[in-house]
Structure formats: C-alpha cells, structure tokens
Design a protein around this motif. Structure first.
Motif, PDB file in Angstrom:
ATOM      1  N   THR A  66       0.955  -1.228  -0.203  1.00 23.73           N
ATOM      2  CA  THR A  66       0.235   0.136  -0.120  1.00 23.73           C
ATOM      3  C   THR A  66       1.027   1.146  -0.135  1.00 23.73           C
ATOM      4  OG1 THR A  66      -1.739  -1.126   1.089  1.00 23.73           O
ATOM      5  CG2 THR A  66      -1.837   1.227   1.356  1.00 23.73           C
ATOM      6  N   LEU A  67       0.744   1.956  -1.262  1.00 20.44           N
ATOM      7  CA  LEU A  67       1.609   3.150  -1.346  1.00 20.44           C
ATOM      8  C   LEU A  67       0.961   4.573  -0.939  1.00 20.44           C
ATOM      9  CD1 LEU A  67       3.149   1.693  -4.530  1.00 20.44           C
ATOM     10  CD2 LEU A  67       4.517   1.972  -2.106  1.00 20.44           C
ATOM     11  N   PRO A  68       1.740   5.435  -0.588  1.00 17.40           N
ATOM     12  CA  PRO A  68       0.936   6.703  -0.152  1.00 17.40           C
ATOM     13  C   PRO A  68       0.379   7.241  -1.378  1.00 17.40           C
ATOM     14  CG  PRO A  68       3.566   7.051   0.027  1.00 17.40           C
ATOM     15  CD  PRO A  68       3.226   5.428   0.020  1.00 17.40           C
ATOM     16  N   VAL A  69       1.083   7.433  -2.395  1.00 19.93           N
ATOM     17  CA  VAL A  69       0.591   7.770  -3.639  1.00 19.93           C
ATOM     18  C   VAL A  69       0.525   6.634  -4.817  1.00 19.93           C
ATOM     19  CG1 VAL A  69       0.872   9.328  -5.811  1.00 19.93           C
ATOM     20  CG2 VAL A  69       1.409  10.167  -3.385  1.00 19.93           C
ATOM     21  N   PRO A  70      -0.473   6.177  -5.359  1.00 20.96           N
ATOM     22  CA  PRO A  70      -0.655   4.834  -6.362  1.00 20.96           C
ATOM     23  C   PRO A  70       0.181   5.296  -7.435  1.00 20.96           C
ATOM     24  CG  PRO A  70      -2.576   6.028  -6.652  1.00 20.96           C
ATOM     25  CD  PRO A  70      -1.879   6.788  -5.389  1.00 20.96           C
ATOM     26  N   PRO A  71       0.917   4.019  -8.108  1.00 26.23           N
ATOM     27  CA  PRO A  71       1.658   4.467  -9.317  1.00 26.23           C
ATOM     28  C   PRO A  71       0.741   4.506 -10.379  1.00 26.23           C
ATOM     29  CG  PRO A  71       1.737   1.948  -8.650  1.00 26.23           C
ATOM     30  CD  PRO A  71       1.179   2.915  -7.563  1.00 26.23           C
ATOM     31  N   ILE A  72       1.067   5.389 -11.446  1.00 24.66           N
ATOM     32  CA  ILE A  72       0.104   5.920 -12.492  1.00 24.66           C
ATOM     33  C   ILE A  72       0.490   5.513 -13.827  1.00 24.66           C
ATOM     34  CG2 ILE A  72      -1.290   7.954 -13.350  1.00 24.66           C
ATOM     35  CD1 ILE A  72       0.191   9.437 -10.835  1.00 24.66           C
ATOM     36  N   TRP A  73      -0.266   5.016 -14.516  1.00 24.42           N
ATOM     37  CA  TRP A  73      -0.463   4.815 -15.952  1.00 24.42           C
ATOM     38  C   TRP A  73      -1.736   5.054 -16.594  1.00 24.42           C
ATOM     39  CZ3 TRP A  73      -1.595   0.576 -19.445  1.00 24.42           C
ATOM     40  CH2 TRP A  73      -2.036  -0.541 -18.870  1.00 24.42           C
ATOM     41  N   MET A  74      -1.680   5.066 -18.047  1.00 19.93           N
ATOM     42  CA  MET A  74      -3.040   5.133 -18.495  1.00 19.93           C
ATOM     43  C   MET A  74      -3.131   4.139 -19.861  1.00 19.93           C
ATOM     44  SD  MET A  74      -4.109   9.147 -19.158  1.00 19.93           S
ATOM     45  CE  MET A  74      -3.123   9.026 -20.510  1.00 19.93           C
ATOM     46  N   MET A  75      -4.310   3.290 -19.785  1.00 22.75           N
ATOM     47  CA  MET A  75      -4.398   2.484 -21.380  1.00 22.75           C
ATOM     48  C   MET A  75      -4.534   3.461 -22.259  1.00 22.75           C
ATOM     49  SD  MET A  75      -7.193  -0.359 -19.969  1.00 22.75           S
ATOM     50  CE  MET A  75      -8.148   0.236 -18.388  1.00 22.75           C
ATOM     51  N   ARG A  76      -3.877   2.996 -23.412  1.00 16.23           N
ATOM     52  CA  ARG A  76      -3.706   3.733 -24.686  1.00 16.23           C
ATOM     53  C   ARG A  76      -2.992   5.082 -24.656  1.00 16.23           C
ATOM     54  NH1 ARG A  76      -7.723   2.031 -28.821  1.00 16.23           N
ATOM     55  NH2 ARG A  76      -7.347   0.019 -28.590  1.00 16.23           N
ATOM     56  N   GLN A  77      -2.192   5.115 -23.494  1.00 13.10           N
ATOM     57  CA  GLN A  77      -1.462   6.349 -23.351  1.00 13.10           C
ATOM     58  C   GLN A  77      -0.551   6.846 -24.298  1.00 13.10           C
ATOM     59  OE1 GLN A  77       0.713   5.402 -19.494  1.00 13.10           O
ATOM     60  NE2 GLN A  77       2.398   4.527 -20.550  1.00 13.10           N
ATOM     61  N   ALA A  78      -0.205   5.874 -25.238  1.00 15.25           N
ATOM     62  CA  ALA A  78       0.411   6.228 -26.425  1.00 15.25           C
ATOM     63  C   ALA A  78      -0.698   6.250 -27.476  1.00 15.25           C
ATOM     64  CB  ALA A  78       1.593   5.371 -27.001  1.00 15.25           C
ATOM     65  N   GLY A  79      -1.084   7.204 -27.949  1.00 12.94           N
ATOM     66  CA  GLY A  79      -2.282   7.190 -28.904  1.00 12.94           C
ATOM     67  C   GLY A  79      -2.667   8.614 -29.385  1.00 12.94           C
ATOM     68  N   ARG A  80      -3.799   8.925 -30.060  1.00 16.13           N
ATOM     69  CA  ARG A  80      -3.913   9.742 -31.152  1.00 16.13           C
ATOM     70  C   ARG A  80      -4.254  11.231 -30.418  1.00 16.13           C
ATOM     71  NH1 ARG A  80      -8.177   6.201 -33.994  1.00 16.13           N
ATOM     72  NH2 ARG A  80      -8.240   5.479 -31.912  1.00 16.13           N
ATOM     73  N   TYR A  81      -4.572  10.966 -29.037  1.00 15.04           N
ATOM     74  CA  TYR A  81      -4.650  12.501 -28.322  1.00 15.04           C
ATOM     75  C   TYR A  81      -3.501  13.318 -28.310  1.00 15.04           C
ATOM     76  CZ  TYR A  81      -2.394  10.807 -24.081  1.00 15.04           C
ATOM     77  OH  TYR A  81      -1.274  10.141 -23.278  1.00 15.04           O
ATOM     78  N   LEU A  82      -2.217  12.704 -28.383  1.00 16.68           N
ATOM     79  CA  LEU A  82      -1.101  13.202 -28.487  1.00 16.68           C
ATOM     80  C   LEU A  82      -0.479  13.599 -29.739  1.00 16.68           C
ATOM     81  CD1 LEU A  82       1.022  11.014 -25.848  1.00 16.68           C
ATOM     82  CD2 LEU A  82      -0.177  13.340 -25.358  1.00 16.68           C
ATOM     83  N   PRO A  83      -0.003  14.932 -30.088  1.00 13.39           N
ATOM     84  CA  PRO A  83       0.261  15.334 -31.400  1.00 13.39           C
ATOM     85  C   PRO A  83       1.715  14.538 -31.924  1.00 13.39           C
ATOM     86  CG  PRO A  83       0.390  17.240 -29.873  1.00 13.39           C
ATOM     87  CD  PRO A  83      -0.262  16.032 -29.003  1.00 13.39           C
ATOM     88  N   GLU A  84       2.368  14.243 -30.851  1.00 14.13           N
ATOM     89  CA  GLU A  84       3.526  13.621 -31.146  1.00 14.13           C
ATOM     90  C   GLU A  84       3.358  12.274 -31.747  1.00 14.13           C
ATOM     91  OE1 GLU A  84       2.879  14.933 -28.352  1.00 14.13           O
ATOM     92  OE2 GLU A  84       3.820  13.857 -26.509  1.00 14.13           O
TER      93      GLU A  84
END
Ligand SMILES: Cc1c2[nH]c(c1CCC(=O)O)Cc1[nH]c(c(CCC(=O)O)c1C)Cc1[nH]c(c(CCC(=O)O)c1C)Cc1[nH]c(c(C)c1CCC(=O)O)C2
Length: 350
Positions: A20-38
């Motif tokens: 149990t961590l004070p702040v949870p680790p974070i990532w997002m499904m489809r984090q590499a995707g079309r919402y990013l211009p790069e």
C-alpha cells in the motif's frame, strides 16, 4: 547459503507485490495514442497503424512519448491485440475511421487452417525487438508492461472479422459449434502463452491480459471462456517466469470482478468504471491489487469533476494496493492538459 532477495523498488512493481503506497503508481490505457500530437506525427511517418506496430524503432518511440511528457510510472508496449490472429494466419487490416478487419476464421477453413501456436514468433519478432529497445531506453524507475488480448476477446474478432456491439457471431459459434469454438479458445490460449513468454524473455517486467468483451459472457460462460483461459495463461507464465506479475482486465465483469480476482490468480485486477472504487476496495482489493478506474470522459471534460473524481478514487482505494488508471483507454478527443491535471492531483500529497 541463502540468496538475498531485494524487494522491488519500482513503484508499479511494489503495488503489484501487494504494498500500500502513499501515492499509487500511475499509467493510462492507450497512453500512446491519437490524443498526443507527437503520436500523430510518428504514426504519419510510419504510414499507417500496422506499419507502426511492426516498426520497432517507431513503436518504441511512441511508447516513450507519454513517459517523456508525463513521467508515468509504467509504460505499455505499443502493439495491438490483433497481431496474434495475424500471426496465426488470418489477414488483418484497419479501415480508417472504422477499426480493424480480419478474414473471418470460418471462411478461412476454421481452426484446422490456423498455424500452430509455436509458429507465431517469426511474424511477431518485430514486437519482441520493440520490447528489447524499450528495456534499454526506459528511465530506470519506469516499469515495462507487455500485453496480449485474452482468448475470448481475440476470438470475437477472429470469428466476426471485425468489432461487433454484442459479439453476436462469437456467441453464435459458441452455441452452434461448441467443439470448434473451444478449439479456437484453446489455440489462442496456447499462442498467448508463447507470445507473452517471448515478451518477458525480451524484457517485459509485467504482463497484462485484456478481456475487453468479458462482460458479454454470462454465468458459467464467463468462468469457462474468460476466467479459466486467463487463469491458465497466468499459471503457465508464472511457472515459466517465477515471480512475474500479471494484471488481468475482464472488462464488464461487474460484481464478478471479485470471482475473477479469486480464480485467475493474477496479482492485479483492472476494473472498468461501471463499478465504484468503494465496492472494489471492499470486494476486490482484499484478494488482489486493484487497477483503475477513472472514467475516460474526464480526460475530455477536465475541470473540477476530474479533480474530485481522481481524489475520490485515490482515497477509496488508499487502504490497499492500487494502481491508478482509467476504466478504459483514453480517447482521441482527450485534452493532453487534463492528463497533466490528473497526475498533479494524484501526486499533490507527495
Ligand atoms: C479491442 C482491442 C484492440 N486493441 C486493444 C484492445 C483491447 C483493449 C481495449 O478494449 O481498448 C489493445 C491495445 N491497442 C493498442 C494498445 C497499445 C498500448 C496502450 O497504449 O494501451 C493496446 C493495449 C494500441 C492501439 N490500437 C488501435 C489504436 C488506434 C490506432 C490509430 O492510431 O489509428 C491504438 C493506439 C486500433 C485498434 N485496435 C483495436 C481496435 C478495436 C482499434 C480501433 C479502435 C480505435 O480506433 O481506437 C483492437
């Protein structure tokens, strides 16, 4: 003489190990995707989506883009769940604005005409190369997640030849030709064990199984065709790679997320946004780490609702192991600023 075992230091691995961590680790499904211009720029350079998946340098580049921009705790290999059916011998293409198309399996000679599970590696070698590049290039605190589709979800695309709202063609084959359907689930299960094992050999530190259409299986069918194959894959991978953490995502399982947590043997269960974080804290977290479950629309709408909902999920799941994520993939119309706001909100107490 005993061998000293060092506990994991990366945040994601610590949460998956039950901390149990004070702040949870974070990532997002489809984090590499079309919402990013790069992402859109690199995809244009590759030509199309599949060429991007099979180009190890460019696939590694888009995987790294959200890590550079946001400093997520985990990175998910850039590929697609439908590369496995293609490696098994089906044709695969993407229609712009519509989605994936495959040659439906029953028009291609059925399961008998597919390649054996251990014949997939030559076709999938570029994916393993992407994993190798990433394990060299990722920051040392970032965990690399490999993935595959779960057998039922992959089967729905192989049977229909496309995405379907209710997975009707797959249900029809299951009801009308159970032997053929089960042979297909079996072949995909074997291929998935091979595929994920090769990703781990190439450097993936965690693997995730996406059963995006689990919710359309009811009663015993959910146990037999979603949960049982994921349990088998999990057990086989853990036997081959002792200590490998596994995340399972039986999307749409509802109150049966708890049964899935008990039966799959995964270290973490990813939940969608149809169940509340309070429910998951009570019924799933005592069994496994919970990943989720912010509704993807907050990445489009932002504002105080995003902040409030992010805090609510963090707080509801703060008494056990939690990996912060969305309930499903981020959509192309999301605002990259809202992702930054979500991360800032989560880390505000750090
Ligand atoms: C069902 C499914 C697929 N693919 C996947 C699933 C299961 C998860 C889910 O339910 O979302 C999984 C997937 N697809 C992709 C990843 C990469 C890792 C990640 O960033 O999460 C992962 C894990 C890239 C992708 N896969 C796809 C894109 C968009 C393609 C593009 O750039 O045009 C990405 C970034 C295309 C894809 N691939 C698939 C569909 C239905 C589509 C079209 C839908 C759409 O356009 O969003 C099949």
């Amino acid at each position: 003489m005993s061998i000293a075992t060092t506990p994991p230091s990366k945040l994601l691995l610590r949460a998956l190990a039950g901390e149990t961590l004070p702040v949870p680790p974070i990532w997002m499904m489809r984090q590499a995707g079309r919402y990013l211009p790069e992402y859109r720029a690199t995809r244009a350079k590759a030509g199309d989506f599949l060429s991007l998946c099979y180009n190890p340098e460019l696939a590694a580049e888009v995987t790294l883009q959200p890590i550079r921009r946001y400093g997520f705790d985990a990175s998910i290999l850039f590929a697609d769940i439908l590369l496995v059916p293609q490696a098994l011998g089906l044709d695969l293409w993407f229609v712009t604005g519509e989605g994936p198309r495959l040659s439906p399996i029953m028009e291609k000679g059925g399961v008998a005409a597919l390649k054996p599970a251990d014949a997939i590696h030559e076709h999938l070698a570029p994916v393993y190369e992407t994993v190798k590049i990433l394990s060299r290039e990722l920051p040392r605190e970032t965990t690399l997640i490999g993935f595959a589709g779960a057998p039922w979800t992959v089967a729905t695309y192989m049977i229909a030849g496309r995405g379907t709202p209710d997975q009707g063609p797959a249900h029809a084959l299951k009801d009308e030709n159970r032997a053929e359907f089960e042979a297909l689930i079996e072949r995909i299960t074997e291929a998935t064990i091979e595929y994920l094992s090769a990703q781990v050999a190439a450097g993936a530190e965690v693997v995730k199984l996406f059963d995006s259409w689990a919710g359309s299986l009811k009663g015993d069918d959910l146990d037999r065709y979603s949960i049982a194959p994921m349990a088998r894959i999990t057990a086989a991978l853990k036997a081959r790679h002792p200590g490998l953490p596994v995340i399972a995502f039986p999307r749409g399982a509802g109150t049966r997320f708890a049964d899935a947590a008990r039966a799959i043997g995964a270290d973490c269960i990813a939940i969608d946004d149809a169940v509340s974080p309070e429910w998951a804290a009570e019924h799933v977290q005592p069994i496994a780490c919970v990943q989720g479950n912010l509704a993807s629309r907050h990445m489009v709408t932002g504002g105080q609702d995003l902040i409030d909902e992010t805090r609510r999920i963090r707080d509801a799941l703060s008494k056990g192991p939690h990996v912060f994520n969305l309930g499903h993939g981020i959509t192309p119309d999301a605002d990259p600023e809202n992702v930054a706001l979500m991360i800032e909100t989560l880390r505000e107490t750090r």
